[in-house]
Write an enzyme that holds these catalytic residues in place. Structure first.
Site, PDB file in Angstrom:
ATOM      1  N   SER A  68      12.191  38.188  63.467  1.00 35.45           N
ATOM      2  CA  SER A  68      12.195  37.690  62.099  1.00 35.45           C
ATOM      3  C   SER A  68      13.508  36.934  61.847  1.00 35.45           C
ATOM      4  O   SER A  68      13.866  36.056  62.630  1.00 35.45           O
ATOM      5  CB  SER A  68      11.986  38.857  61.133  1.00 35.45           C
ATOM      6  N   ASP A  80       0.565  36.198  62.083  1.00 36.98           N
ATOM      7  CA  ASP A  80       1.760  36.391  61.272  1.00 36.98           C
ATOM      8  C   ASP A  80       2.007  35.182  60.376  1.00 36.98           C
ATOM      9  O   ASP A  80       2.053  34.045  60.865  1.00 36.98           O
ATOM     10  CB  ASP A  80       2.953  36.597  62.205  1.00 36.98           C
ATOM     11  N   HIS A  83       3.498  40.245  62.999  1.00 41.58           N
ATOM     12  CA  HIS A  83       4.934  39.992  62.952  1.00 41.58           C
ATOM     13  C   HIS A  83       5.662  40.704  64.098  1.00 41.58           C
ATOM     14  O   HIS A  83       5.599  41.929  64.209  1.00 41.58           O
ATOM     15  CB  HIS A  83       5.475  40.468  61.603  1.00 41.58           C
TER      16      HIS A  83
END
Length: 481
Positions: free
Chosen positions: A173, A423, A448
């Site tokens: 991320s 995602d 994710h």
């Protein structure tokens, strides 16, 4: 157009802020983590870091926390796997990045998890940090990367056997963005980087502002086309029912809300709360039961779409929506009511990302009628005004592209960009390889940073193949040293 546009515009970067929320694991302040299995044990250390790496007038320092696991390490030059911490408590990342733990014995690697400044316990200026804009001025990705570079230099000078150890950066991320940028900005510090679910192109002028919502819609469409139709229809249905006090009371009772909907703002917040749930569900659409944001079943998007699997209208649609969202917010059945003022991913005091989003991390978001979300526009002026109201600063929407190269990043080498196509953040990620050493890995059924999670018996063939490819590439980097 959404009646509460500002709330809806903000939910996207709020979701990113809390994608790595530390809420689910209490911060550990002791010197050794002993509550987890031995293979996940680590020691906690602190390093005095400069508050300002790029000026010489401010001599203030702070203590940066970092975690070390040495039980797998070859003490004679074994590699260092270095996690570039993102917006939250580093112990949470440490205990939720199982891929690093899984492969450390194979590579005989030293594991290091470095905390990002202004998060967890690595807070310059302590309790005053978030009260004074001048104290927050040093919360930038550039300063954080410099922290990591200084820490790596310190480790290699202070731990016997590490002076010649090659360092590989890992991150997911925002942490994945940092790992990629670390390789770009400090190539002498890290020989390569695995940037998982890193939306480094989710910035002004690089990706369409509709891209995130379009990706979520595709993820839900894969699970159930009628579900998408029902959610798309729900926004006007909510407005219609909520137009009267009786209708607002119906929604309050149907959804078992903790607080009644009294005003138009309450209704707008309720819709933003729902939209956030759909966003988060797309992020955590894992093939096995998980507790990443909330306790959820395997393939949770499919589960929440089950009550919305046939065409519904009016009050029946509201009932179906409740049954769907209740799976996300109350899968264990323990919640007495649903609180629309509190997202499932709300963090405990980590306010730093709001500031970062209002300075350099400007990620435009909007939705058109083709998505399942209520149509909204991106208004940078409104966003800037909101930031000024909160922090007395204004964002620089082009700074990240200026600082890190935007899409012109062919010069760096040795970066893996992995993205799960379920995602939302894959929309701003690098999905196609840019060179022989800037390699993109797509995980069609991945959510994710699924590849950074620990191996699971229900992992799909795609994520297993992605991890194998990642290991082979890392092994190639190390063999060339």
């Amino acid at each position: 157009m959404a009646t509460n546009n500002t709330v809806f515009l903000l939910f996207c970067w709020i979701s990113f802020a809390v994608a790595w929320s530390p809420r689910l694991l209490s911060p550990r302040r002791d010197n050794t983590n002993t509550s987890l299995p031995n293979e996940y044990s680590y020691e906690t250390f602190y390093l005095d870091q400069q508050v300002d790496h790029f000026g010489f007038n401010n001599g203030d320092t702070f203590k940066q926390r970092y975690l070390i696991a040495s039980q797998f390490w070859n003490h004679h030059g074994g590699p260092i796997f270095f996690y570039t911490g993102n917006e939250g408590d580093i112990t949470w990342f440490c205990n939720n990045t199982g891929f690093m733990w899984d492969i450390a014995p194979e590579f005989r690697a030293l594991l290091v998890f470095a905390e990002h400044r202004y998060y967890g316990s690595s807070i310059p200026y302590g309790s005053q940090a978030f009260k004074d804009p001048s104290k927050l001025n040093y919360l930038t990705s550039e300063q954080a990367l410099a922290d990591f570079a200084v820490l790596i230099r310190y480790l290699k000078s202070s731990i016997p056997g590490t002076s010649d150890s090659p360092v590989v950066a890992f991150g997911g991320s925002y942490g994945g963005m940092l790992s990629a940028w670390m390789r770009m900005k400090y190539p002498s510090a890290v020989i390569g980087a695995l940037a998982a679910s890193a939306p480094i192109w989710d910035f002004t002028g690089l990706t369409k502002c509709t891209a995130l919502m379009d990706t979520i819609t595709k993820s839900f469409m894969k699970a159930s086309p009628p579900c998408v139709d029902n959610i798309r229809q729900s926004w006007t249905t909510i407005d219609k029912i909520a137009a009267t006090a009786e209708g607002r009371n119906f929604i309050y009772n149907t959804f078992h809300l903790c607080s009644p909907l009294k005003t138009a703002d309450d209704v707008g917040n309720f819709k933003a709360w729902l939209a956030n749930a759909w966003f988060d569900l797309a992020m955590v659409n894992y093939p096995y039961p998980a507790n990443f944001l909330e306790p959820l079943p395997a393939w949770p998007v499919k589960a929440v779409c089950a009550p919305l699997g046939s065409p519904l209208q009016d009050k029946l649609l509201m009932q179906g929506l409740y049954e769907a969202v209740n799976i996300y917010f109350n899968y264990t059945g323990q919640a007495k009511c649903l609180n629309t003022s509190q997202d499932a991913t709300a963090s405990l005091g980590d306010a730093g990302w709001g500031y970062q989003a209002c300075t350099e991390m400007v990620m435009p978001s909007c939705a058109d009628s083709s998505s399942m979300f209520e149509p909204t526009t991106w208004n940078f002026t409104s966003f800037s005004n909101s930031c000024f109201s909160s922090y007395k600063i204004r964002p620089r929407q082009d700074w990240v592209s200026t600082q890190y190269g935007g899409k012109d990043i062919e010069a760096p080498t040795n970066i893996i960009f992995s993205n799960g196509l379920l995602d939302p953040w894959s929309a701003g990620g690098v999905l196609n390889s840019l060179s022989d050493t800037l390699i993109a890995i797509q995980i069609p059924d991945g959510a994710h940073h699924l590849d950074l999670r620990a191996a699971n018996k229900d992992d799909t063939a795609y994520v297993k193949a992605a991890r194998t490819q990642e290991k082979n590439i890392i092994r190639l980097w190390l063999s060339s040293q």
